[in-house]
Design a protein around this motif. Structure first.
Motif, PDB file in Angstrom:
ATOM      1  N   HIS A 128      -8.329  36.197  26.398  1.00  0.00           N
ATOM      2  CA  HIS A 128      -8.059  35.081  25.491  1.00  0.00           C
ATOM      3  C   HIS A 128      -8.878  35.197  24.202  1.00  0.00           C
ATOM      4  N   LEU A 129     -10.110  35.639  24.310  1.00  0.00           N
ATOM      5  CA  LEU A 129     -10.933  35.832  23.117  1.00  0.00           C
ATOM      6  C   LEU A 129     -10.300  36.875  22.186  1.00  0.00           C
ATOM      7  N   ARG A 130      -9.798  37.960  22.762  1.00  0.00           N
ATOM      8  CA  ARG A 130      -9.134  38.989  21.942  1.00  0.00           C
ATOM      9  C   ARG A 130      -7.913  38.413  21.222  1.00  0.00           C
ATOM     10  N   GLN A 131      -7.148  37.586  21.918  1.00  0.00           N
ATOM     11  CA  GLN A 131      -5.968  36.965  21.307  1.00  0.00           C
ATOM     12  C   GLN A 131      -6.379  36.077  20.130  1.00  0.00           C
ATOM     13  N   LEU A 132      -7.436  35.311  20.311  1.00  0.00           N
ATOM     14  CA  LEU A 132      -7.897  34.405  19.259  1.00  0.00           C
ATOM     15  C   LEU A 132      -8.483  35.167  18.072  1.00  0.00           C
ATOM     16  N   VAL A 133      -9.177  36.246  18.342  1.00  0.00           N
ATOM     17  CA  VAL A 133      -9.714  37.077  17.260  1.00  0.00           C
ATOM     18  C   VAL A 133      -8.565  37.731  16.494  1.00  0.00           C
ATOM     19  N   ALA A 134      -7.589  38.279  17.210  1.00  0.00           N
ATOM     20  CA  ALA A 134      -6.455  38.947  16.565  1.00  0.00           C
ATOM     21  C   ALA A 134      -5.667  37.981  15.675  1.00  0.00           C
ATOM     22  N   ALA A 135      -5.588  36.718  16.072  1.00  0.00           N
ATOM     23  CA  ALA A 135      -4.844  35.722  15.288  1.00  0.00           C
ATOM     24  C   ALA A 135      -5.697  35.090  14.197  1.00  0.00           C
ATOM     25  N   GLY A 136      -6.990  35.424  14.155  1.00  0.00           N
ATOM     26  CA  GLY A 136      -7.864  34.909  13.105  1.00  0.00           C
ATOM     27  C   GLY A 136      -8.521  33.570  13.398  1.00  0.00           C
ATOM     28  N   TRP A 137      -8.314  33.031  14.596  1.00  0.00           N
ATOM     29  CA  TRP A 137      -8.940  31.740  14.930  1.00  0.00           C
ATOM     30  C   TRP A 137     -10.409  31.909  15.301  1.00  0.00           C
ATOM     31  N   LEU A 138     -10.804  33.099  15.710  1.00  0.00           N
ATOM     32  CA  LEU A 138     -12.208  33.422  15.998  1.00  0.00           C
ATOM     33  C   LEU A 138     -12.540  34.728  15.314  1.00  0.00           C
ATOM     34  N   HIS A 139     -13.827  34.924  15.057  1.00  0.00           N
ATOM     35  CA  HIS A 139     -14.296  36.258  14.689  1.00  0.00           C
ATOM     36  C   HIS A 139     -15.641  36.477  15.352  1.00  0.00           C
ATOM     37  N   THR A 140     -15.991  37.750  15.467  1.00  0.00           N
ATOM     38  CA  THR A 140     -17.261  38.087  16.091  1.00  0.00           C
ATOM     39  C   THR A 140     -18.327  38.133  15.002  1.00  0.00           C
ATOM     40  N   THR A 141     -19.517  37.706  15.378  1.00  0.00           N
ATOM     41  CA  THR A 141     -20.618  37.672  14.409  1.00  0.00           C
ATOM     42  C   THR A 141     -21.698  38.681  14.764  1.00  0.00           C
ATOM     43  N   GLY A 142     -21.439  39.530  15.749  1.00  0.00           N
ATOM     44  CA  GLY A 142     -22.436  40.503  16.192  1.00  0.00           C
ATOM     45  C   GLY A 142     -23.184  39.967  17.392  1.00  0.00           C
ATOM     46  N   GLY A 143     -23.703  40.868  18.173  1.00  0.00           N
ATOM     47  CA  GLY A 143     -24.466  40.467  19.346  1.00  0.00           C
ATOM     48  C   GLY A 143     -23.629  39.749  20.383  1.00  0.00           C
ATOM     49  N   GLY A 144     -22.317  40.016  20.402  1.00  0.00           N
ATOM     50  CA  GLY A 144     -21.442  39.385  21.386  1.00  0.00           C
ATOM     51  C   GLY A 144     -21.175  37.914  21.133  1.00  0.00           C
ATOM     52  N   ARG A 145     -21.412  37.486  19.907  1.00  0.00           N
ATOM     53  CA  ARG A 145     -21.215  36.076  19.556  1.00  0.00           C
ATOM     54  C   ARG A 145     -19.882  35.883  18.833  1.00  0.00           C
ATOM     55  N   TYR A 146     -19.315  34.696  19.044  1.00  0.00           N
ATOM     56  CA  TYR A 146     -18.048  34.319  18.420  1.00  0.00           C
ATOM     57  C   TYR A 146     -18.238  33.025  17.653  1.00  0.00           C
ATOM     58  N   GLU A 147     -17.449  32.873  16.597  1.00  0.00           N
ATOM     59  CA  GLU A 147     -17.403  31.602  15.883  1.00  0.00           C
ATOM     60  C   GLU A 147     -16.023  31.423  15.269  1.00  0.00           C
ATOM     61  N   VAL A 148     -15.676  30.178  15.049  1.00  0.00           N
ATOM     62  CA  VAL A 148     -14.453  29.873  14.310  1.00  0.00           C
ATOM     63  C   VAL A 148     -14.807  30.063  12.843  1.00  0.00           C
ATOM     64  N   PRO A 149     -14.076  30.914  12.127  1.00  0.00           N
ATOM     65  CA  PRO A 149     -14.373  31.086  10.706  1.00  0.00           C
ATOM     66  C   PRO A 149     -14.293  29.744   9.973  1.00  0.00           C
ATOM     67  N   VAL A 150     -15.207  29.510   9.058  1.00  0.00           N
ATOM     68  CA  VAL A 150     -15.242  28.241   8.335  1.00  0.00           C
ATOM     69  C   VAL A 150     -13.881  27.935   7.710  1.00  0.00           C
ATOM     70  N   ALA A 151     -13.217  28.949   7.184  1.00  0.00           N
ATOM     71  CA  ALA A 151     -11.918  28.723   6.538  1.00  0.00           C
ATOM     72  C   ALA A 151     -10.824  28.323   7.527  1.00  0.00           C
ATOM     73  N   ARG A 152     -11.086  28.454   8.824  1.00  0.00           N
ATOM     74  CA  ARG A 152     -10.097  28.077   9.839  1.00  0.00           C
ATOM     75  C   ARG A 152     -10.427  26.760  10.535  1.00  0.00           C
ATOM     76  N   VAL A 153     -11.602  26.200  10.308  1.00  0.00           N
ATOM     77  CA  VAL A 153     -12.001  24.973  11.011  1.00  0.00           C
ATOM     78  C   VAL A 153     -11.068  23.814  10.665  1.00  0.00           C
ATOM     79  N   ILE A 154     -10.884  23.525   9.391  1.00  0.00           N
ATOM     80  CA  ILE A 154     -10.046  22.393   8.982  1.00  0.00           C
ATOM     81  C   ILE A 154      -8.588  22.630   9.366  1.00  0.00           C
ATOM     82  N   PRO A 155      -8.017  23.827   9.120  1.00  0.00           N
ATOM     83  CA  PRO A 155      -6.644  24.048   9.587  1.00  0.00           C
ATOM     84  C   PRO A 155      -6.486  23.850  11.099  1.00  0.00           C
ATOM     85  N   LEU A 156      -7.460  24.298  11.882  1.00  0.00           N
ATOM     86  CA  LEU A 156      -7.400  24.107  13.331  1.00  0.00           C
ATOM     87  C   LEU A 156      -7.405  22.623  13.680  1.00  0.00           C
TER      88      LEU A 156
END
Length: 165
Positions: A128-156
């Motif tokens: 599921h994480l891979r699906q969300l990253v591929a669609a741009g809803w998440l990105h990895t920040t290094g060290g195995g961490r994920y975050e919702v990109p700021v530009a996607r927070v309001i659209p989400l």
């Protein structure tokens, strides 16, 4: 109060409600205290109109999401909707919605997310994480961490808000 009196009072109230529904509705600009964003859009855009999404959010991790986007009615109605299927499909799974919610609440690693009750196996979470990253809803920040990109927070969040209707 007798049953006949209660029935007569009820009939009178129903008649008043029906009359209210038949009355012509006021036209014009909605109350600017309630529809201030719409009032601003109306002052800038003519017919056939436009859609505006905007918001500002401070996330639990301290990041600030301040974002606005608008598009004209014709652009939206006549555009190619199929190009957005992947982004929408990524949201169309209960586990992925829960993962996004947990990340917005502060969970940042796959390990944090695997521990969420009912999330499934580690393999399912990574899928599921891979699906969300591929669609741009998440990105990895290094060290195995994920975050919702700021530009996607309001659209989400506006997508979720719109789904309430």
């Amino acid at each position: 109060m007798s049953d006949a009196d209660r029935l007569a009072a009820l009939e009178q109230r129903v008649a008043a409600l029906e009359e209210t529904l038949r009355a012509p509705r006021a036209t014009g600009t909605p109350d600017p205290e309630v529809f201030w964003a719409l009032d601003g859009l109306l002052s800038r855009v003519g017919d056939p109109g436009a859609v505006l999404i905007t918001g500002h959010v401070t996330l639990p991790d301290g990041r600030a999401a301040r974002w606005q986007e608008s598009a004209g009615t014709e652009e939206l109605v006549d555009g190619d909707w199929s190009q957005h299927v992947a982004a929408l499909a990524a949201l169309a799974h209960p586990a992925r919605i829960r993962l996004l919610q947990q990340v917005l609440r502060g969970a940042s690693t796959a390990n944090d997310l695997i521990r969420v009750d009912g999330m499934g196996t580690s393999g399912q979470v990574y899928h599921h994480l891979r699906q969300l990253v591929a669609a741009g809803w998440l990105h990895t920040t290094g060290g195995g961490r994920y975050e919702v990109p700021v530009a996607r927070v309001i659209p989400l969040l506006t997508t979720l808000l719109g789904a309430r209707r």
